[in-house]
Design a protein around this motif. Structure first.
Motif, mmCIF file in Angstrom:
data_model
loop_
_atom_site.group_PDB
_atom_site.id
_atom_site.type_symbol
_atom_site.label_atom_id
_atom_site.label_comp_id
_atom_site.label_asym_id
_atom_site.label_seq_id
_atom_site.Cartn_x
_atom_site.Cartn_y
_atom_site.Cartn_z
ATOM 1 N N PHE A 111 0.899 -1.179 -0.051
ATOM 2 C CA PHE A 111 0.053 0.031 -0.057
ATOM 3 C C PHE A 111 1.038 1.397 0.145
ATOM 4 C CE2 PHE A 111 -3.291 -3.043 1.624
ATOM 5 C CZ PHE A 111 -4.264 -2.653 0.625
ATOM 6 N N GLY A 112 1.983 1.360 0.432
ATOM 7 C CA GLY A 112 2.708 2.489 0.594
ATOM 8 C C GLY A 112 3.709 2.546 -0.473
ATOM 9 N N PHE A 113 4.419 1.670 -0.962
ATOM 10 C CA PHE A 113 5.345 1.847 -2.167
ATOM 11 C C PHE A 113 4.616 1.310 -3.511
ATOM 12 C CE2 PHE A 113 8.384 0.829 1.370
ATOM 13 C CZ PHE A 113 8.502 2.272 1.690
ATOM 14 N N GLY A 114 4.124 0.311 -3.272
ATOM 15 C CA GLY A 114 3.481 -0.358 -4.548
ATOM 16 C C GLY A 114 2.407 0.435 -5.150
ATOM 17 N N LEU A 115 1.694 1.052 -4.648
ATOM 18 C CA LEU A 115 0.718 1.957 -5.244
ATOM 19 C C LEU A 115 1.346 3.239 -5.618
ATOM 20 C CD1 LEU A 115 -2.585 1.441 -3.011
ATOM 21 C CD2 LEU A 115 -1.830 0.257 -5.297
ATOM 22 N N GLY A 116 2.567 3.649 -5.003
ATOM 23 C CA GLY A 116 3.161 4.714 -5.507
ATOM 24 C C GLY A 116 3.375 4.572 -6.980
ATOM 25 N N ALA A 117 3.615 3.343 -7.291
ATOM 26 C CA ALA A 117 4.029 3.251 -8.878
ATOM 27 C C ALA A 117 2.919 3.911 -9.689
ATOM 28 C CB ALA A 117 4.256 1.758 -9.031
ATOM 29 N N PHE A 118 1.713 3.893 -9.200
ATOM 30 C CA PHE A 118 0.655 4.399 -10.121
ATOM 31 C C PHE A 118 0.577 5.959 -9.687
ATOM 32 C CE2 PHE A 118 -0.342 0.081 -9.626
ATOM 33 C CZ PHE A 118 -0.085 -0.491 -10.919
ATOM 34 N N GLY A 119 1.296 6.421 -9.178
ATOM 35 C CA GLY A 119 1.151 7.854 -8.546
ATOM 36 C C GLY A 119 0.106 8.019 -7.644
ATOM 37 N N LEU A 120 0.006 6.927 -6.776
ATOM 38 C CA LEU A 120 -1.001 7.007 -5.725
ATOM 39 C C LEU A 120 -0.383 7.075 -4.378
ATOM 40 C CD1 LEU A 120 -4.188 6.826 -5.557
ATOM 41 C CD2 LEU A 120 -3.944 4.681 -5.046
ATOM 42 N N HIS A 121 0.031 8.303 -3.823
ATOM 43 C CA HIS A 121 0.845 8.338 -2.539
ATOM 44 C C HIS A 121 -0.087 8.519 -1.629
ATOM 45 C CE1 HIS A 121 4.370 8.337 -4.741
ATOM 46 N NE2 HIS A 121 4.060 9.177 -5.509
ATOM 47 N N LEU A 122 -0.199 7.703 -0.827
ATOM 48 C CA LEU A 122 -1.067 7.763 0.575
ATOM 49 C C LEU A 122 -0.284 8.196 1.809
ATOM 50 C CD1 LEU A 122 -2.458 4.454 0.166
ATOM 51 C CD2 LEU A 122 -3.730 6.374 -0.768
ATOM 52 N N SER A 123 -0.888 8.779 2.577
ATOM 53 C CA SER A 123 -0.322 9.388 3.773
ATOM 54 C C SER A 123 -0.006 8.014 4.688
ATOM 55 C CB SER A 123 -1.071 10.366 4.646
ATOM 56 O OG SER A 123 -2.250 9.622 5.292
ATOM 57 N N PRO A 124 1.023 8.151 5.788
ATOM 58 C CA PRO A 124 1.316 6.932 6.444
ATOM 59 C C PRO A 124 0.242 6.442 7.175
ATOM 60 C CG PRO A 124 3.228 8.725 6.522
ATOM 61 C CD PRO A 124 2.036 9.388 5.567
ATOM 62 N N PHE A 125 -0.676 7.435 7.756
ATOM 63 C CA PHE A 125 -1.720 6.952 8.296
ATOM 64 C C PHE A 125 -2.696 6.100 7.606
ATOM 65 C CE2 PHE A 125 -6.388 7.678 9.692
ATOM 66 C CZ PHE A 125 -6.159 7.252 10.937
ATOM 67 N N ILE A 126 -3.099 6.335 6.209
ATOM 68 C CA ILE A 126 -3.972 5.897 5.377
ATOM 69 C C ILE A 126 -3.214 4.583 5.149
ATOM 70 C CG2 ILE A 126 -5.136 5.723 3.226
ATOM 71 C CD1 ILE A 126 -6.164 7.716 4.922
ATOM 72 N N ILE A 127 -1.894 4.520 4.840
ATOM 73 C CA ILE A 127 -1.070 3.413 4.680
ATOM 74 C C ILE A 127 -1.114 2.038 5.618
ATOM 75 C CG2 ILE A 127 1.312 2.059 4.255
ATOM 76 C CD1 ILE A 127 1.958 4.937 2.970
ATOM 77 N N VAL A 128 -1.302 2.709 6.732
ATOM 78 C CA VAL A 128 -1.241 1.643 7.906
ATOM 79 C C VAL A 128 -2.712 1.201 8.043
ATOM 80 C CG1 VAL A 128 -1.043 1.383 10.439
ATOM 81 C CG2 VAL A 128 0.712 2.575 9.050
ATOM 82 N N LEU A 129 -3.646 2.021 7.969
ATOM 83 C CA LEU A 129 -4.947 1.996 7.932
ATOM 84 C C LEU A 129 -5.292 0.749 6.960
ATOM 85 C CD1 LEU A 129 -7.624 2.546 9.708
ATOM 86 C CD2 LEU A 129 -8.114 4.165 8.125
ATOM 87 N N CYS A 130 -5.076 1.409 5.815
ATOM 88 C CA CYS A 130 -5.244 0.116 4.579
ATOM 89 C C CYS A 130 -4.680 -1.150 4.940
ATOM 90 C CB CYS A 130 -5.112 0.751 3.172
ATOM 91 S SG CYS A 130 -5.748 2.025 2.532
ATOM 92 N N GLY A 131 -3.318 -1.199 5.247
ATOM 93 C CA GLY A 131 -2.963 -2.625 5.439
ATOM 94 C C GLY A 131 -3.289 -3.169 6.487
ATOM 95 N N LEU A 132 -3.823 -2.622 7.654
ATOM 96 C CA LEU A 132 -4.150 -3.460 8.553
ATOM 97 C C LEU A 132 -5.552 -4.044 8.192
ATOM 98 C CD1 LEU A 132 -3.099 -1.672 12.001
ATOM 99 C CD2 LEU A 132 -2.278 -3.689 10.837
ATOM 100 N N SER A 133 -6.409 -3.077 7.829
ATOM 101 C CA SER A 133 -7.656 -3.558 7.461
ATOM 102 C C SER A 133 -7.669 -4.639 6.346
ATOM 103 C CB SER A 133 -8.569 -2.327 6.806
ATOM 104 O OG SER A 133 -8.575 -1.140 7.648
ATOM 105 N N PHE A 134 -6.860 -4.516 5.315
ATOM 106 C CA PHE A 134 -6.816 -5.454 4.443
ATOM 107 C C PHE A 134 -6.531 -6.952 5.122
ATOM 108 C CE2 PHE A 134 -4.272 -8.280 1.705
ATOM 109 C CZ PHE A 134 -4.906 -8.211 0.547
ATOM 110 N N ASN A 135 -5.373 -6.787 6.101
ATOM 111 C CA ASN A 135 -5.148 -8.032 6.814
ATOM 112 C C ASN A 135 -6.214 -8.493 7.713
ATOM 113 O OD1 ASN A 135 -3.479 -9.607 9.266
ATOM 114 N ND2 ASN A 135 -1.832 -9.344 7.402
ATOM 115 N N CYS A 136 -6.727 -7.746 8.496
ATOM 116 C CA CYS A 136 -7.859 -8.145 9.548
ATOM 117 C C CYS A 136 -9.001 -8.668 8.760
ATOM 118 C CB CYS A 136 -8.309 -6.744 10.356
ATOM 119 S SG CYS A 136 -7.057 -6.495 11.751
#
Lengths: 220, 220
Positions: free
Chosen positions: A77-102
């Protein structure tokens, strides 16, 4: 052999900041749990009742979440999506990652929970004159909730522990804040020791609350 | 005249080899920690079962700490603590030590559950047939209890394999660290993360599937 001097003063001075960061940790963990529960329920229902592309989407989500490291998911979510010019804030990265996992882990728990409630329960409820909604909300869901309550608590604890990975994507929750202070003062051991204690207290606190709630909820 | 220096170069086949090597290192550190950790954890589980009050007051809280503090904090803490007491450990050594203790802490509960899963009458029957305590353990408790908790153990083992990604924080070049190195060089985060994820998935998915199959077969 032992010529290291512990310096606890800088740690004590930044303790309020650390505690505040601990609150942030709790917030992000709780929020990702809520999102994870909603998505997890949807995934579980899809996997139980549907065929076709939706089924495969849900299954791939669950298997990916369960078979790759949480840190990898965060990086994605942090670097991979950055390849598409999608730069998320650290908070959103952690939120997305944790939600995906949970969501992935909870979907399996929910599925197990639904399967543990026999079909006859639903049919009995319907034959007593309840409509489908009543039968689900009054008969099935309470039983499922009882089964998944313990796994839910565990998952919340995992979410708190996993949120510590936020420090690797630049999120200033408890671990990130600790890292920040530690690299400023070079008192790495002292800072991380205190942080470990804070995490321990948070986890014990969650478990205690959950046990109290369980006593209240499942009295009969 | 028009020469430009390029700091980045594209992803090529050698990089795939580099990632493959790193995956082997992930596998190596996981296998090492899981095998030592399982033996230790089995011993702790036995202590927890037999020791009762004494064990509950001594080793249980210690093992609990390793389950309640994020692994990443444990790793950083130990890596910075080892030199204080005069231990000279490289990232690999520190990683193995912490992952082993972490595995042991998780396996201890699993092992205790396994011993508890064998009912008392069965064990009394074994003893009254003339088996010694250790024979009873070896020929009755291990096969029956082992089967009961095998899925849980696989879950722990796969969890540790995925968590070994965190050793990258200390600088050990395992799969995830290797992918980060490549990302820095090639500036193709999406592709490389997909490949790294595929490696993890390929390590974890078949094992979890096989375990689920075994569980089903044993349940019949």
């Amino acid at each position: 052999m032992f010529d290291y001097n512990f310096h606890w003063r800088p740690v004590l001075k930044s303790l309020p900041d650390l505690l505040e960061a601990g609150l942030l940790t709790l917030q992000v963990a709780a929020l990702s749990m809520v999102i994870g529960i909603v998505i997890g329920l949807v995934l579980a229902l899809i996997r139980m009742h549907m065929r076709g592309p939706l089924y495969w989407l849900a299954t791939s989500w669950v298997e990916l979440a369960r078979n790759t490291p949480a840190l990898f998911q965060l990086f994605f979510f942090g670097f991979g999506l950055g390849a598409f010019g999608l730069h998320l804030s650290p908070f959103i990265i952690v939120l997305c990652g944790l939600s995906f996992n949970c969501a992935g882990y909870l979907a399996e728990n929910f599925r197990g929970g639904f399967q543990a409630v026999p079909d006859t329960q639903l049919r009995a409820a319907r034959s007593l004159g309840m409509n489908a909604w009543q039968a689900y909300t009054r008969i099935v869901i309470p039983q499922v909730f009882r089964i998944v309550y313990h796994p839910l608590t565990n998952q919340l604890v995992w979410a708190v522990l996993m949120s510590s990975l936020g420090m690797l994507v630049g999120f200033r929750e408890l671990s990130g804040e600790t890292q920040f202070f530690a690299s400023r003062t070079f008192r790495i051991f002292e800072y991380f020791a205190v942080t470990a204690v804070i995490y321990y207290v948070i986890v014990k606190f969650i478990l205690a609350i959950s046990r109290l709630l369980a006593m209240r909820l499942f009295r009969y | 005249m028009n020469e430009t220096i390029s700091f980045f170069s594209g992803f090529n086949i050698n990089d795939l080899w580099f990632l493959g090597e790193a995956a082997m290192r992930t596998l190596w550190i996981s296998v090492l920690s899981i095998s030592i950790g399982t033996v230790l954890g089995g011993f702790f589980g036995w202590l927890l079962y037999e020791g009762r009050l004494t064990a509950a007051l001594t080793i249980a809280p210690v093992l609990d700490i390793f389950r309640s503090v994020p692994l990443i904090i444990q790793l950083v803490l130990f890596y910075n603590f080892a030199p204080i007491v005069g231990l000279d450990l490289d990232p690999f050594g520190s990683g193995v030590v912490i992952l082993t203790i972490y595995t042991a802490a998780l396996v201890a509960n699993v092992a205790r559950g396994g011993i508890e899963a064998v009912e008392r009458p069965m064990r009394r029957a074994a003893r009254s047939l003339g088996l010694s305590y250790w024979q009873d353990m070896r020929y009755v408790v291990l096969p029956i209890g082992g089967r009961a908790v095998f899925p849980a153990w696989v879950g722990v083992a796969l969890g540790v394999m995925k968590d070994s990604a965190l050793v990258s924080v200390l600088g050990y070049v395992e799969l995830l660290k290797a992918s980060q190195i490549l990302i820095t060089r090639t500036q193709e985060p999406f592709l490389i993360l997909i490949i790294a994820g595929a490696f993890y998935f390929a390590l974890s998915f078949p094992i979890s599937r096989y375990a689920a199959k075994l569980e089903q077969r044993w349940a019949q």
